[in-house]
Design an enzyme around this catalytic site. Structure first.
Site, PDB file in Angstrom:
ATOM      1  N   GLU A 265       6.600 -12.601  70.419  1.00  0.00           N
ATOM      2  CA  GLU A 265       6.045 -12.463  69.131  1.00  0.00           C
ATOM      3  C   GLU A 265       6.923 -12.466  68.012  1.00  0.00           C
ATOM      4  O   GLU A 265       8.127 -11.911  67.962  1.00  0.00           O
ATOM      5  CB  GLU A 265       6.201 -11.090  68.708  1.00  0.00           C
ATOM      6  N   GLU A 315      -5.833  -7.119  62.765  1.00  0.00           N
ATOM      7  CA  GLU A 315      -6.466  -6.173  63.589  1.00  0.00           C
ATOM      8  C   GLU A 315      -6.941  -4.474  62.695  1.00  0.00           C
ATOM      9  O   GLU A 315      -5.681  -4.365  62.732  1.00  0.00           O
ATOM     10  CB  GLU A 315      -6.069  -6.259  64.798  1.00  0.00           C
ATOM     11  N   LYS A 318      -6.527  -1.212  64.974  1.00  0.00           N
ATOM     12  CA  LYS A 318      -4.470  -1.013  65.600  1.00  0.00           C
ATOM     13  C   LYS A 318      -4.460   0.655  65.305  1.00  0.00           C
ATOM     14  O   LYS A 318      -4.866   0.560  64.176  1.00  0.00           O
ATOM     15  CB  LYS A 318      -3.177  -2.079  65.135  1.00  0.00           C
ATOM     16  N   GLU A 326       0.848  -2.827  60.588  1.00  0.00           N
ATOM     17  CA  GLU A 326       0.365  -2.850  61.463  1.00  0.00           C
ATOM     18  C   GLU A 326      -0.982  -3.872  61.225  1.00  0.00           C
ATOM     19  O   GLU A 326      -1.221  -4.896  62.774  1.00  0.00           O
ATOM     20  CB  GLU A 326       0.030  -2.018  62.708  1.00  0.00           C
TER      21      GLU A 326
END
Length: 483
Positions: A265, A315, A318, A326
């Site tokens: 990542e 997303e 999350k 995040e």
């Protein structure tokens, strides 16, 4: 033009693939979203943008089916909460491999190359919960792959956070593994080496800046820095190179200097914090990709880094425990629309392209009623309630919607709640007539009041949740209006 002989053509094609700039770049595909795009749409996005590898965090059957015959190399994931059963049972590992690897490789022609056993299991925030489970789980999954006859094609690895190693100084050459897990790390490294598997590490320069306000910001990017580090003649002008080579040194001094490394990542978020924005994300990701396209590695390893960008799509479901950023790591928004120009060097186009044929809910928004007052005593509880069930991370200092006035903040919270619950009438019924539905887009500048996408998953969620939401809202109204 005269036709090429087949052998010559194949040789030219192979050569082109080998020297293609940026070849093999991967991306993470996370699915913690209230309204995920259909897997077939996402796979088409991957193809359209030239992504040749994708990293998943589980082994969702619908996603793997969509990846069938796509030509995209896949890393499937095993969540941390499965490590206990896999560590304690070879049969559990065999069953998992049969269901999530073997069947898709054979029946669906999915090109699975890696199994990621756990995800950052040694984070200090886990308090050692997975320390005794990860290596046994690795071993059992490996044994299951061997039994299935897939061990030569599919390799096991474990994506680790960069906090599993460090340097006692600022110099990469002083790198070594974390003292509390040092022996375990050497066992895992030996296991990976013995089985021809890579060391997978997640590196986030953004987190260095987020955790330390005094961190030299230019050192987080790839376009030069006055904070460069000279380590025995090796000059480090960015924190990624320094971090990566700290790992290289840790491996080298423990006898595994040739172990391959995958950056599982790497990326930069675009919202939720003053340093998480489109400008910085583009600067970081394009800087990283330009290095890959140029064939440049790090001072300790000159070959291009093998990496998966994080991440493909935002997303909104999350956890924000690590920070509001995040929810905003995506190169694309929730609806698959591109955030900023980015060139990967994997296609003939000038940059990434957005998802196609996306269907949206109706063009309507839930906002604060024009007749309502910001001084109404129910405003505070209503906004808190909305934000506890929706995404309000774009509100706050330095964020994309940080310049809204009070009415704008309230409207943003109401609308996000309304959209997440599929524009149900009951989702725009806050007490004292605080809210109303409008067909006029309330977006202001860079602050977008988004409309959710419409797909089968969202529709099913909406039908299933409609009665539940009506009960929730009814109860909340009673609570809000209590003296």
């Amino acid at each position: 033009m005269a036709p090429l002989k087949s052998l010559g053509f194949m040789a030219l094609l192979l050569l082109a693939l080998l020297i293609s700039p940026g070849s093999g770049i991967g991306v993470n595909w996370g699915t913690q979203a209230t309204h995920p795009l259909p897997p077939s749409t996402v796979v088409q996005m991957l193809k359209d943008n030239g992504f040749q590898k994708v990293k998943l965090f589980d082994a969702d059957a619908s996603i793997l089916k969509a990846l069938s015959k796509s030509g995209i190399q896949v890393m499937v994931g095993i969540p941390n909460d499965m490590l206990l059963s896999l560590a304690n049972s070879v049969q559990a590992a065999e069953d998992w491999v049969a269901q999530n690897v073997s069947s898709h490789v054979s029946a669906n022609a999915v090109d699975i190359r890696y199994v990621a056993v756990g995800n950052e299991p040694f984070l200090e925030t886990y308090n050692g919960s997975y320390v005794g489970l990860t290596l046994p789980a690795l071993g059992n999954v490996q044994a299951a792959l061997i039994k299935a006859g897939l061990a030569s094609q599919v390799k096991v690895t474990v994506p680790l956070n960069a906090d599993v190693y460090g340097s006692s100084t600022n110099l990469p050459s002083d790198g070594d593994f974390r003292s509390d897990i040092h022996e375990l790390m050497l066992q895992i490294v030996k296991f990976l080496n013995d089985n021809g598997a890579p060391f997978t590490v997640n590196i986030y320069p953004y987190i260095s800046l987020y955790n330390d306000p005094n961190f030299p910001i230019d050192f987080g990017f790839f376009d030069g820095s006055s904070s460069a580090i000279n380590d025995g003649g090796r000059v480090y002008e960015n924190v990624f190179d320094a971090n990566h080579d700290t790992l290289v040194w840790a491996l080298q001094k423990n006898g595994y200097g040739n172990l391959s490394i995958i950056v599982g990542e790497i990326g930069w978020p675009t919202d939720g914090d003053k340093n998480a924005n489109l400008k910085y994300a583009q600067r970081f990701n394009q800087g990283f990709m330009s290095r890959v396209m140029a064939g440049k590695g790090t001072p300790m390893r000159s070959s291009p880094v093998d990496a998966y960008l994080f991440s493909l799509i935002d997303e909104d479901a999350k956890s924000i425990k690590p920070g509001n950023f995040e929810l905003h790591w995506g190169l694309f928004y929730l609806d698959g629309q591109l955030k900023y120009p980015l060139r990967l060097g994997t296609t003939s186009s000038n940059g990434l392209v957005s998802a196609k044929d996306v269907r949206y809910l109706a063009k309507k928004w839930c906002v604060m009623s024009p007749t309502a007052s910001v001084d109404d005593p129910q405003v505070g509880p209503s906004v808190s309630y909305a934000c506890s069930h929706a995404d309000c991370t774009s509100l706050g200092y330095g964020t994309s919607c940080g310049n809204l006035d009070s009415r704008g903040n309230i409207s943003y919270a109401f609308n996000n709640y309304y959209q997440i619950f599929n524009q149900l009438d009951s989702a725009c019924m806050f007490p004292n007539n605080l809210s109303s539905v409008t067909d006029n887009d309330p977006s202001v500048g860079d602050c977008k009041f988004r409309i959710m996408i419409q797909n089968l998953i969202a529709a099913e969620q909406g039908i299933a949740s409609s009665l539940r939401l009506n009960v929730i809202v009814f109860v909340s109204l009673l609570i809000f209006t209590l003296p």
